[in-house]
Enzyme design. Structure first.
Site, PDB file in Angstrom:
ATOM      1  N   HIS A 143     -11.808  -3.727 -22.587  1.00 41.37           N
ATOM      2  CA  HIS A 143     -12.699  -3.451 -23.710  1.00 41.37           C
ATOM      3  C   HIS A 143     -12.022  -3.568 -25.074  1.00 41.37           C
ATOM      4  O   HIS A 143     -12.067  -2.626 -25.871  1.00 41.37           O
ATOM      5  CB  HIS A 143     -13.312  -2.052 -23.579  1.00 41.37           C
ATOM      6  CG  HIS A 143     -14.205  -1.892 -22.390  1.00 41.37           C
ATOM      7  ND1 HIS A 143     -15.067  -0.841 -22.235  1.00 41.37           N
ATOM      8  CD2 HIS A 143     -14.391  -2.674 -21.301  1.00 41.37           C
ATOM      9  CE1 HIS A 143     -15.727  -0.961 -21.094  1.00 41.37           C
ATOM     10  NE2 HIS A 143     -15.317  -2.071 -20.517  1.00 41.37           N
ATOM     11  N   GLU A 237     -26.662  -3.756 -24.724  1.00 38.37           N
ATOM     12  CA  GLU A 237     -27.502  -3.545 -25.907  1.00 38.37           C
ATOM     13  C   GLU A 237     -27.350  -4.657 -26.935  1.00 38.37           C
ATOM     14  O   GLU A 237     -26.282  -5.243 -27.071  1.00 38.37           O
ATOM     15  CB  GLU A 237     -27.114  -2.234 -26.611  1.00 38.37           C
ATOM     16  CG  GLU A 237     -27.403  -0.989 -25.826  1.00 38.37           C
ATOM     17  CD  GLU A 237     -27.088   0.275 -26.617  1.00 38.37           C
ATOM     18  OE1 GLU A 237     -26.640   0.164 -27.784  1.00 38.37           O
ATOM     19  OE2 GLU A 237     -27.280   1.372 -26.062  1.00 38.37           O
ATOM     20  N   TYR A 247     -24.364   4.124 -33.178  1.00 35.38           N
ATOM     21  CA  TYR A 247     -25.149   3.402 -32.171  1.00 35.38           C
ATOM     22  C   TYR A 247     -25.084   4.044 -30.778  1.00 35.38           C
ATOM     23  O   TYR A 247     -25.477   3.446 -29.790  1.00 35.38           O
ATOM     24  CB  TYR A 247     -24.772   1.907 -32.191  1.00 35.38           C
ATOM     25  CG  TYR A 247     -25.286   1.356 -33.506  1.00 35.38           C
ATOM     26  CD1 TYR A 247     -26.584   0.898 -33.641  1.00 35.38           C
ATOM     27  CD2 TYR A 247     -24.508   1.465 -34.668  1.00 35.38           C
ATOM     28  CE1 TYR A 247     -27.096   0.517 -34.871  1.00 35.38           C
ATOM     29  CE2 TYR A 247     -25.009   1.091 -35.910  1.00 35.38           C
ATOM     30  CZ  TYR A 247     -26.310   0.623 -35.992  1.00 35.38           C
ATOM     31  OH  TYR A 247     -26.829   0.266 -37.211  1.00 35.38           O
ATOM     32  N   TYR A 258     -20.229   3.054 -12.972  1.00 33.29           N
ATOM     33  CA  TYR A 258     -20.140   2.180 -11.811  1.00 33.29           C
ATOM     34  C   TYR A 258     -20.287   2.959 -10.501  1.00 33.29           C
ATOM     35  O   TYR A 258     -20.622   2.388  -9.472  1.00 33.29           O
ATOM     36  CB  TYR A 258     -18.825   1.404 -11.833  1.00 33.29           C
ATOM     37  CG  TYR A 258     -18.749   0.455 -12.999  1.00 33.29           C
ATOM     38  CD1 TYR A 258     -19.595  -0.642 -13.084  1.00 33.29           C
ATOM     39  CD2 TYR A 258     -17.862   0.667 -14.046  1.00 33.29           C
ATOM     40  CE1 TYR A 258     -19.562  -1.501 -14.162  1.00 33.29           C
ATOM     41  CE2 TYR A 258     -17.811  -0.189 -15.131  1.00 33.29           C
ATOM     42  CZ  TYR A 258     -18.661  -1.278 -15.185  1.00 33.29           C
ATOM     43  OH  TYR A 258     -18.625  -2.125 -16.261  1.00 33.29           O
TER      44      TYR A 258
END
Lengths: 365, 159
Positions: A143, A237, A247, A258
């Site tokens: 990420h 999103e 957000y 997961y």
């Protein structure tokens, strides 16, 4: 090198609410065998740059011929993760030749995304300087985010992922993880950024509450800035981001972890923004571009998003007050799409993740 | 006249003990993971009324034990199916108390499961978000200990 792979394709698969007519698509392969390509950038004059995550930037001037660009800083690339990420051209690139690249720097236990800029000329990046490094460092390679886009005022936005293990940091205004950050074109912090540190100086944070944003785009007509991000299991999103807004991640999400457990029981949370679109189950969006004077006038203003898991290019037409029109393109190729970008020629450049193909999609001649 | 209860056959006791161990471990492991996830979200600014907490705990128990591509419950089931017979053999050889060996087997089983899942999962990512910290990891081992103890008390007691 393999010559042109040409197929005339009408490769549209209708998705939810699709209404547009099948548009003629002419698909040609510009390059194959690219090594874990991440981002594509068509340059004025027909040259195309592609970043490869292991740390190579390649220039494609002729179909099938990719040459490595010299001058790229050393990147952290380990276990198929991190590495060289996105690139952006300075809004006055034709004058100053500034190319910005983002990459993961450091080592496995302490790494961060960096932005470097250099002058790109004649297949070489020179005068390379690191202008920004995300803080804090993290001990994961997942990420990173690292997508770049220039604002109209020539400040530079970059998405920063939450590092997977640090998701709550996305709500911490003192951390850059899980944020979109904004810097000047030489790496300073703009005075009008929304948050200040304890000493009253502006921080880099532009928006909060993001998970793994792999798409960032400014609409040159409306100046709206779009960000999309991966959810976990569901909850991808698409958002229009605005200065200082939150957000939601991980306080609110449409996805679950997961393991199937809740990340949060809330789909919306007070003080956070709802997404324009969410995809549950996940399509894994990666890369975003917009048709502005592209070769398909009927798609003017539409967004195009690559989908890794969904293995398609998703065309999205936002409509006020109603669900957006969505259409899956190139789905029958069955390839993970890592990046998409319209060139100055109005063609759509598509990067396939696993096969390392760079495609040029144009209107049928 | 007082009648003596006939002890249940050993096969039935083992089955009951196994079910109890699975239930105790699964519920405890899932619940502690849920509470730690909620605690982390609270530190990030969220608030959870009591009823929402209960809903999360119930949802996660079902998800962990039955749902998902990577069913934590299935791992526990298979893990105990290996761990408890091994513990029984060790107990015979070493002469260790059942109330020591089975809880240890339960903890070792959970540790092995978390290790195997993390190896099969994405690089450097945690499958159970509640186990990102030491307390979360230890809570999973404790759940295994409790499951092992349940098995020892039900299945391994003398007839």
């Amino acid at each position: 090198m393999r010559a042109i792979l040409q197929c005339t394709a009408c490769l549209l698969v209708a998705a939810s609410g699709a209404v547009s007519a099948v548009a003629p698509l002419h698909v040609e392969t510009l390059a194959e065998g690219l090594d874990k390509p991440f981002a594509v950038m068509p340059l004025p004059g027909g040259e195309v740059l592609v970043t490869e995550k292991p740390g190579r930037l390649v220039s494609i001037r002729e179909r099938g011929r990719a040459a490595a660009v010299a001058g790229i800083p050393r990147v952290l690339w380990e276990g198929e993760y991190a590495g060289l990420q996105d690139m952006a051209l300075h809004p006055r690139f034709s004058e100053n030749r500034f190319l910005y690249i983002s990459y993961v720097h450091g080592h496995r236990d302490a790494n961060a995304v960096r932005i470097a800029r250099g002058r790109y000329e004649a297949g070489r990046l020179s005068d390379v300087e690191v202008i920004f490094t995300v803080s804090p460092t993290k001990a994961t390679l997942n990420h990173p985010g690292a997508r770049l886009a220039f604002m109209k005022d020539e400040t530079l936005l970059m998405t920063v992922g939450d590092g997977y293990q640090y998701r709550e940091a996305a709500q911490d205004p003192n951390s850059m993880l899980g944020k979109v950050v904004r810097i000047t074109d030489d790496g300073r912090l703009p005075a009008d950024n929304p948050l200040e540190d304890e000493s009253g100086r502006p921080t880099a944070v532009w928006t909060l509450g993001h998970r793994h944003p792999q798409g960032l785009l400014r609409d040159p007509v409306t100046n709206r800035v779009y960000v999309h991000e991966h959810g976990a299991k569901g909850g991808d999103e698409l958002n229009v981001i605005e200065r200082g807004k939150n957000y939601g991640w991980p306080l609110a999400t449409h996805g679950v972890s997961y393991s199937g457990a809740y990340i949060s029981p809330y789909h919306v949370y007070p003080g956070t923004e709802r997404p324009l679109v969410h995809w549950t189950p996940s399509l894994a969006p990666c890369g975003i571009t917009q048709c502005r004077s592209c070769q398909w006038p009927e798609w003017e203003g539409d967004l195009f998003i690559g989908m890794l898991g969904g293995k398609q290019v998703r065309r999205i037409r936002l409509r006020d007050g109603t669900a957006p029109e969505q259409e899956a393109l190139l789905a029958d190729m069955g390839a993970r799409v890592r990046d998409v970008r319209f060139g100055l020629d109005g063609a759509l450049y598509v990067l396939h993740d696993e096969t390392g193909k760079l495609l040029r999609i144009s209107r049928r001649p | 006249m007082r009648q003596e209860r006939k002890p249940a056959p050993s096969g039935v006791r083992i089955a009951l003990g196994f079910i109890a161990a699975f239930g105790v471990t699964g519920v405890l492991a899932s619940t502690t993971q849920s509470l730690l996830v909620l605690a982390a979200l609270e530190r990030a600014g969220a608030a959870f009324p009591f009823t929402v907490r209960l809903q999360v705990i119930a949802h996660d128990i079902v998800a962990h034990l039955y749902g998902g591509n990577l069913s934590y419950g299935l791992y526990i089931l298979f893990g105990f199916a290996i761990a408890f017979p091994v513990a029984a053999l060790l107990r015979r050889w070493l002469g260790v108390s059942r109330l020591v060996i089975y809880p240890l087997a339960g903890a070792a089983c959970l540790a092995a499961i978390l290790c195997v899942i993390s190896l099969n999962f994405f690089y450097n990512m945690t499958f159970l978000e509640g186990t990102r910290g030491v307390s979360g990891y230890l809570s999973q081992l404790l759940s295994g200990i409790c499951g092992g103890a349940a098995f020892a008390l039900i299945a391994a007691r003398r007839a």
